[in-house]
Scaffold this motif. Structure first.
Motif, PDB file in Angstrom:
ATOM      1  N   GLY A  89      35.953  16.707  20.213  1.00  0.00           N
ATOM      2  CA  GLY A  89      34.769  16.377  20.999  1.00  0.00           C
ATOM      3  C   GLY A  89      34.562  14.885  21.129  1.00  0.00           C
ATOM      4  O   GLY A  89      34.159  14.384  22.183  1.00  0.00           O
ATOM      5  N   TRP A  90      34.842  14.144  20.037  1.00  0.00           N
ATOM      6  CA  TRP A  90      34.715  12.691  20.081  1.00  0.00           C
ATOM      7  C   TRP A  90      35.708  12.080  21.065  1.00  0.00           C
ATOM      8  O   TRP A  90      35.374  11.137  21.784  1.00  0.00           O
TER       9      TRP A  90
ATOM     10  N   ALA B 280      42.113  14.458  28.068  1.00  0.00           N
ATOM     11  CA  ALA B 280      41.706  15.857  27.991  1.00  0.00           C
ATOM     12  C   ALA B 280      41.393  16.356  29.394  1.00  0.00           C
ATOM     13  O   ALA B 280      40.904  15.601  30.246  1.00  0.00           O
ATOM     14  N   PHE B 281      41.671  17.611  29.653  1.00  0.00           N
ATOM     15  CA  PHE B 281      41.393  18.186  30.972  1.00  0.00           C
ATOM     16  C   PHE B 281      39.926  18.005  31.340  1.00  0.00           C
ATOM     17  O   PHE B 281      39.593  17.616  32.463  1.00  0.00           O
ATOM     18  N   TRP B 282      39.018  18.275  30.384  1.00  0.00           N
ATOM     19  CA  TRP B 282      37.589  18.209  30.696  1.00  0.00           C
ATOM     20  C   TRP B 282      37.120  16.781  30.909  1.00  0.00           C
ATOM     21  O   TRP B 282      36.138  16.555  31.624  1.00  0.00           O
ATOM     22  N   SER B 283      37.787  15.809  30.347  1.00  0.00           N
ATOM     23  CA  SER B 283      37.447  14.410  30.610  1.00  0.00           C
ATOM     24  C   SER B 283      37.719  14.070  32.073  1.00  0.00           C
ATOM     25  O   SER B 283      36.880  13.461  32.754  1.00  0.00           O
TER      26      SER B 283
ATOM     27  N   ILE C   3      34.593   9.806  24.291  1.00  0.00           N
ATOM     28  CA  ILE C   3      35.081   8.439  24.489  1.00  0.00           C
ATOM     29  C   ILE C   3      35.831   8.329  25.809  1.00  0.00           C
ATOM     30  O   ILE C   3      35.680   7.347  26.554  1.00  0.00           O
ATOM     31  N   GLU C   4      36.644   9.331  26.128  1.00  0.00           N
ATOM     32  CA  GLU C   4      37.400   9.304  27.384  1.00  0.00           C
ATOM     33  C   GLU C   4      36.465   9.332  28.590  1.00  0.00           C
ATOM     34  O   GLU C   4      36.710   8.641  29.592  1.00  0.00           O
ATOM     35  N   ILE C   5      35.403  10.120  28.518  1.00  0.00           N
ATOM     36  CA  ILE C   5      34.446  10.156  29.633  1.00  0.00           C
ATOM     37  C   ILE C   5      33.802   8.792  29.814  1.00  0.00           C
ATOM     38  O   ILE C   5      33.627   8.320  30.953  1.00  0.00           O
ATOM     39  N   TRP C   6      33.470   8.135  28.708  1.00  0.00           N
ATOM     40  CA  TRP C   6      32.881   6.800  28.805  1.00  0.00           C
ATOM     41  C   TRP C   6      33.875   5.812  29.430  1.00  0.00           C
ATOM     42  O   TRP C   6      33.506   5.012  30.301  1.00  0.00           O
ATOM     43  N   VAL C   7      35.133   5.867  29.016  1.00  0.00           N
ATOM     44  CA  VAL C   7      36.157   4.985  29.592  1.00  0.00           C
ATOM     45  C   VAL C   7      36.323   5.260  31.081  1.00  0.00           C
ATOM     46  O   VAL C   7      36.409   4.328  31.897  1.00  0.00           O
TER      47      VAL C   7
END
Length: 251
Positions: A98-99, A171-174, A103-107
């Motif tokens: 989850g972390w 990640a796919f969801w990112s 982090i990937e979404i923020w990037v």
């Protein structure tokens, strides 16, 4: 089976079909949701409309027609990142935490603003501005302006995840979050509504005001939701004088 595996196992035709459904749903939810939200806030005296002038008679029909073309570009274009995976040029992260996803979404959120500024600035050069004129025909913006692009502009803005995909195993969801937060922030920027009138123009919550100013004075404010690229590149738009501010009567 994970979502990444399901996506990888789809055929090209299935990817494009689901892409059309996905982006159509995002556009409808974004447009209807933001319209309902601003009406709700206005009735309760929260925030204010930025430009009170009436829309042009054919504006909404034009925005819907151009947005349909953008949905075709975005939806059918899903075959490109799918193709990257099929060719082995990109891979999805295996069992991401989850972390990691957070982090990937923020990037990707930061990268989205960088990518948008670069392409938006190009669209205001003499070589590309003929493709951006369709969007700027909406001087008084609406939530339905969010996808109202020329197909060339849609292709330029719609390739935002391709470079990150080949540089890192996301990640796919990112990756799937990018069009979701993009339509939300885009609808905010085109809401023609100042949700937080008391914050400064560089504040993250002043995104609608910044993009409204860009439509009123196109030479500046090329960023997406955040102000850092315009500050860094010194491309902030000059504020409108009080007498020229849309929605404000002349003295």
């Amino acid at each position: 089976m994970t979502a990444a595996q399901v996506f990888s196992d789809l055929s090209a035709w299935q990817v494009m079909a689901w892409g059309l459904v996905f982006f159509s749903a995002l556009y409808l939810i974004g447009g209807l949701g933001m319209t309902a939200l601003t009406r709700f806030l206005l009735k309760r005296g929260i925030g204010r409309v930025l430009d009170t002038r009436p829309l042009k008679p054919d504006q909404l029909r034009r925005e819907w027609r151009q947005s349909f073309h953008s949905i075709l570009v975005f939806g059918l274009g899903m075959v490109v990142p799918w193709g990257f995976v099929q060719l082995g040029w990109a891979h999805f992260a295996i069992a991401p935490s989850g972390w990691q996803i957070a982090i990937e979404i923020w990037v990707l959120l930061i990268w989205n603003d960088v990518h948008f500024w670069i392409n938006h600035r190009l669209l205001h050069t003499r070589w590309f501005k003929r493709f951006h004129g369709d969007h700027h025909r909406s001087v008084v913006v609406t939530p339905w302006s969010t996808y109202s692009f020329h197909p060339i502009e849609a292709m330029m803005l719609g390739n935002v995840i391709l470079l990150p995909m080949v540089l890192h195993d996301f990640a796919f969801w990112s990756l799937a979050s990018v069009p979701v937060f993009s339509i939300f922030l885009n609808a905010v920027g085109h809401a023609n509504y100042d949700f937080f009138p008391h914050v400064g123009p560089r504040h993250p919550l002043a995104a609608s005001r910044r993009h409204h100013l860009h439509h009123a004075r196109p030479a500046g404010n090329y960023g997406f939701a955040l102000a850092f690229m315009d500050r860094l590149m010194r491309s902030e738009a000059d504020p409108l004088p009080p007498r020229a501010a849309p929605g404000r009567p002349a003295a």
